[in-house]
Design a protein around this motif. Structure first.
Motif, PDB file in Angstrom:
ATOM      1  N   GLN A 166       0.814  -1.216   0.000  1.00 16.01           N
ATOM      2  CA  GLN A 166       0.000   0.000   0.000  1.00 16.01           C
ATOM      3  C   GLN A 166       0.848   1.267   0.000  1.00 16.01           C
ATOM      4  O   GLN A 166       0.569   2.202  -0.742  1.00 16.01           O
ATOM      5  CB  GLN A 166      -0.928  -0.022   1.211  1.00 16.01           C
ATOM      6  CG  GLN A 166      -2.003   1.028   1.163  1.00 16.01           C
ATOM      7  CD  GLN A 166      -3.117   0.746   2.141  1.00 16.01           C
ATOM      8  OE1 GLN A 166      -3.187  -0.326   2.712  1.00 16.01           O
ATOM      9  NE2 GLN A 166      -3.981   1.709   2.334  1.00 16.01           N
ATOM     10  N   LYS A 167       1.915   1.292   0.804  1.00 19.04           N
ATOM     11  CA  LYS A 167       2.738   2.500   0.873  1.00 19.04           C
ATOM     12  C   LYS A 167       3.520   2.733  -0.409  1.00 19.04           C
ATOM     13  O   LYS A 167       3.685   3.866  -0.849  1.00 19.04           O
ATOM     14  CB  LYS A 167       3.682   2.437   2.063  1.00 19.04           C
ATOM     15  CG  LYS A 167       2.993   2.729   3.366  1.00 19.04           C
ATOM     16  CD  LYS A 167       3.988   3.126   4.411  1.00 19.04           C
ATOM     17  CE  LYS A 167       3.212   3.577   5.630  1.00 19.04           C
ATOM     18  NZ  LYS A 167       4.010   4.381   6.501  1.00 19.04           N
ATOM     19  N   SER A 168       4.022   1.672  -1.012  1.00 20.34           N
ATOM     20  CA  SER A 168       4.786   1.863  -2.251  1.00 20.34           C
ATOM     21  C   SER A 168       3.872   2.321  -3.384  1.00 20.34           C
ATOM     22  O   SER A 168       4.274   3.147  -4.210  1.00 20.34           O
ATOM     23  CB  SER A 168       5.529   0.586  -2.639  1.00 20.34           C
ATOM     24  OG  SER A 168       4.618  -0.459  -2.908  1.00 20.34           O
ATOM     25  N   LEU A 169       2.655   1.822  -3.428  1.00 22.65           N
ATOM     26  CA  LEU A 169       1.705   2.271  -4.441  1.00 22.65           C
ATOM     27  C   LEU A 169       1.331   3.735  -4.213  1.00 22.65           C
ATOM     28  O   LEU A 169       1.238   4.512  -5.168  1.00 22.65           O
ATOM     29  CB  LEU A 169       0.450   1.392  -4.435  1.00 22.65           C
ATOM     30  CG  LEU A 169      -0.628   1.752  -5.447  1.00 22.65           C
ATOM     31  CD1 LEU A 169      -0.091   1.664  -6.873  1.00 22.65           C
ATOM     32  CD2 LEU A 169      -1.835   0.871  -5.279  1.00 22.65           C
ATOM     33  N   ALA A 170       1.152   4.123  -2.962  1.00 23.35           N
ATOM     34  CA  ALA A 170       0.831   5.520  -2.651  1.00 23.35           C
ATOM     35  C   ALA A 170       1.985   6.433  -3.040  1.00 23.35           C
ATOM     36  O   ALA A 170       1.767   7.514  -3.604  1.00 23.35           O
ATOM     37  CB  ALA A 170       0.497   5.666  -1.169  1.00 23.35           C
ATOM     38  N   THR A 171       3.217   6.002  -2.773  1.00 21.53           N
ATOM     39  CA  THR A 171       4.382   6.803  -3.155  1.00 21.53           C
ATOM     40  C   THR A 171       4.471   6.935  -4.668  1.00 21.53           C
ATOM     41  O   THR A 171       4.724   8.020  -5.189  1.00 21.53           O
ATOM     42  CB  THR A 171       5.664   6.160  -2.597  1.00 21.53           C
ATOM     43  OG1 THR A 171       5.536   6.029  -1.194  1.00 21.53           O
ATOM     44  CG2 THR A 171       6.885   6.998  -2.928  1.00 21.53           C
ATOM     45  N   LEU A 172       4.261   5.843  -5.363  1.00 21.89           N
ATOM     46  CA  LEU A 172       4.285   5.870  -6.823  1.00 21.89           C
ATOM     47  C   LEU A 172       3.212   6.799  -7.378  1.00 21.89           C
ATOM     48  O   LEU A 172       3.483   7.610  -8.268  1.00 21.89           O
ATOM     49  CB  LEU A 172       4.098   4.453  -7.382  1.00 21.89           C
ATOM     50  CG  LEU A 172       4.021   4.344  -8.887  1.00 21.89           C
ATOM     51  CD1 LEU A 172       5.382   4.595  -9.508  1.00 21.89           C
ATOM     52  CD2 LEU A 172       3.504   2.983  -9.283  1.00 21.89           C
ATOM     53  N   LEU A 173       2.001   6.708  -6.851  1.00 22.21           N
ATOM     54  CA  LEU A 173       0.914   7.581  -7.306  1.00 22.21           C
ATOM     55  C   LEU A 173       1.213   9.047  -7.014  1.00 22.21           C
ATOM     56  O   LEU A 173       0.911   9.923  -7.826  1.00 22.21           O
ATOM     57  CB  LEU A 173      -0.401   7.186  -6.645  1.00 22.21           C
ATOM     58  CG  LEU A 173      -1.132   6.009  -7.258  1.00 22.21           C
ATOM     59  CD1 LEU A 173      -2.363   5.661  -6.412  1.00 22.21           C
ATOM     60  CD2 LEU A 173      -1.536   6.298  -8.675  1.00 22.21           C
ATOM     61  N   PHE A 174       1.810   9.314  -5.864  1.00 20.35           N
ATOM     62  CA  PHE A 174       2.128  10.696  -5.508  1.00 20.35           C
ATOM     63  C   PHE A 174       3.142  11.290  -6.484  1.00 20.35           C
ATOM     64  O   PHE A 174       2.938  12.378  -7.023  1.00 20.35           O
ATOM     65  CB  PHE A 174       2.657  10.759  -4.073  1.00 20.35           C
ATOM     66  CG  PHE A 174       3.028  12.144  -3.647  1.00 20.35           C
ATOM     67  CD1 PHE A 174       2.045  13.072  -3.341  1.00 20.35           C
ATOM     68  CD2 PHE A 174       4.350  12.534  -3.569  1.00 20.35           C
ATOM     69  CE1 PHE A 174       2.377  14.365  -2.966  1.00 20.35           C
ATOM     70  CE2 PHE A 174       4.687  13.814  -3.188  1.00 20.35           C
ATOM     71  CZ  PHE A 174       3.702  14.731  -2.887  1.00 20.35           C
ATOM     72  N   PHE A 175       4.240  10.579  -6.729  1.00 17.71           N
ATOM     73  CA  PHE A 175       5.255  11.102  -7.634  1.00 17.71           C
ATOM     74  C   PHE A 175       4.746  11.169  -9.073  1.00 17.71           C
ATOM     75  O   PHE A 175       5.092  12.088  -9.814  1.00 17.71           O
ATOM     76  CB  PHE A 175       6.545  10.285  -7.546  1.00 17.71           C
ATOM     77  CG  PHE A 175       7.330  10.591  -6.310  1.00 17.71           C
ATOM     78  CD1 PHE A 175       7.764  11.878  -6.047  1.00 17.71           C
ATOM     79  CD2 PHE A 175       7.624   9.600  -5.395  1.00 17.71           C
ATOM     80  CE1 PHE A 175       8.486  12.170  -4.903  1.00 17.71           C
ATOM     81  CE2 PHE A 175       8.342   9.880  -4.253  1.00 17.71           C
ATOM     82  CZ  PHE A 175       8.776  11.165  -3.999  1.00 17.71           C
ATOM     83  N   LEU A 176       3.923  10.220  -9.473  1.00 18.44           N
ATOM     84  CA  LEU A 176       3.313  10.266 -10.800  1.00 18.44           C
ATOM     85  C   LEU A 176       2.411  11.483 -10.926  1.00 18.44           C
ATOM     86  O   LEU A 176       2.418  12.185 -11.941  1.00 18.44           O
ATOM     87  CB  LEU A 176       2.521   8.988 -11.069  1.00 18.44           C
ATOM     88  CG  LEU A 176       1.800   8.920 -12.405  1.00 18.44           C
ATOM     89  CD1 LEU A 176       2.813   8.811 -13.540  1.00 18.44           C
ATOM     90  CD2 LEU A 176       0.846   7.760 -12.430  1.00 18.44           C
ATOM     91  N   GLY A 177       1.627  11.764  -9.892  1.00 18.67           N
ATOM     92  CA  GLY A 177       0.747  12.924  -9.909  1.00 18.67           C
ATOM     93  C   GLY A 177       1.516  14.226 -10.012  1.00 18.67           C
ATOM     94  O   GLY A 177       1.160  15.119 -10.782  1.00 18.67           O
TER      95      GLY A 177
END
Length: 83
Positions: free
Chosen positions: A41-52
């Motif tokens: 969950q945290k790695s996906l959230a980090t990925l989504l944040f940087f992608l955004g």
């Protein structure tokens, strides 16, 4: 003169997708939506944040470029007349 904040549709679409990605990251971090089983969950959230953030950069760059051109047009004028 054209409005400085008016963005082309592709750039506006990137901006909207970036905002949605950052909102998705926020929802994942707070546990309001669940991540798929194969991803943490945290790695996906980090990925989504940087992608955004990366998706929002073109709109920010374009608005800064237009503002700079409006504030200092002599810096961008390539057709100067020599005296």
């Amino acid at each position: 003169m054209r409005n400085l904040a008016t963005l082309p549709k592709p750039v506006l679409l990137l901006e909207v997708l970036g905002v949605l990605a950052v909102i998705g990251a926020l929802l994942l971090v707070n546990g309001w939506i669940a991540a798929p089983d194969f991803m943490a969950q945290k790695s996906l959230a980090t990925l989504l944040f940087f992608l955004g953030i990366a998706l929002m950069l073109p709109a920010a760059w374009l608005m800064m470029w237009r503002t700079a051109r409006a504030m200092a047009p002599q810096l961008f004028n390539h057709n100067h007349k020599k005296k």
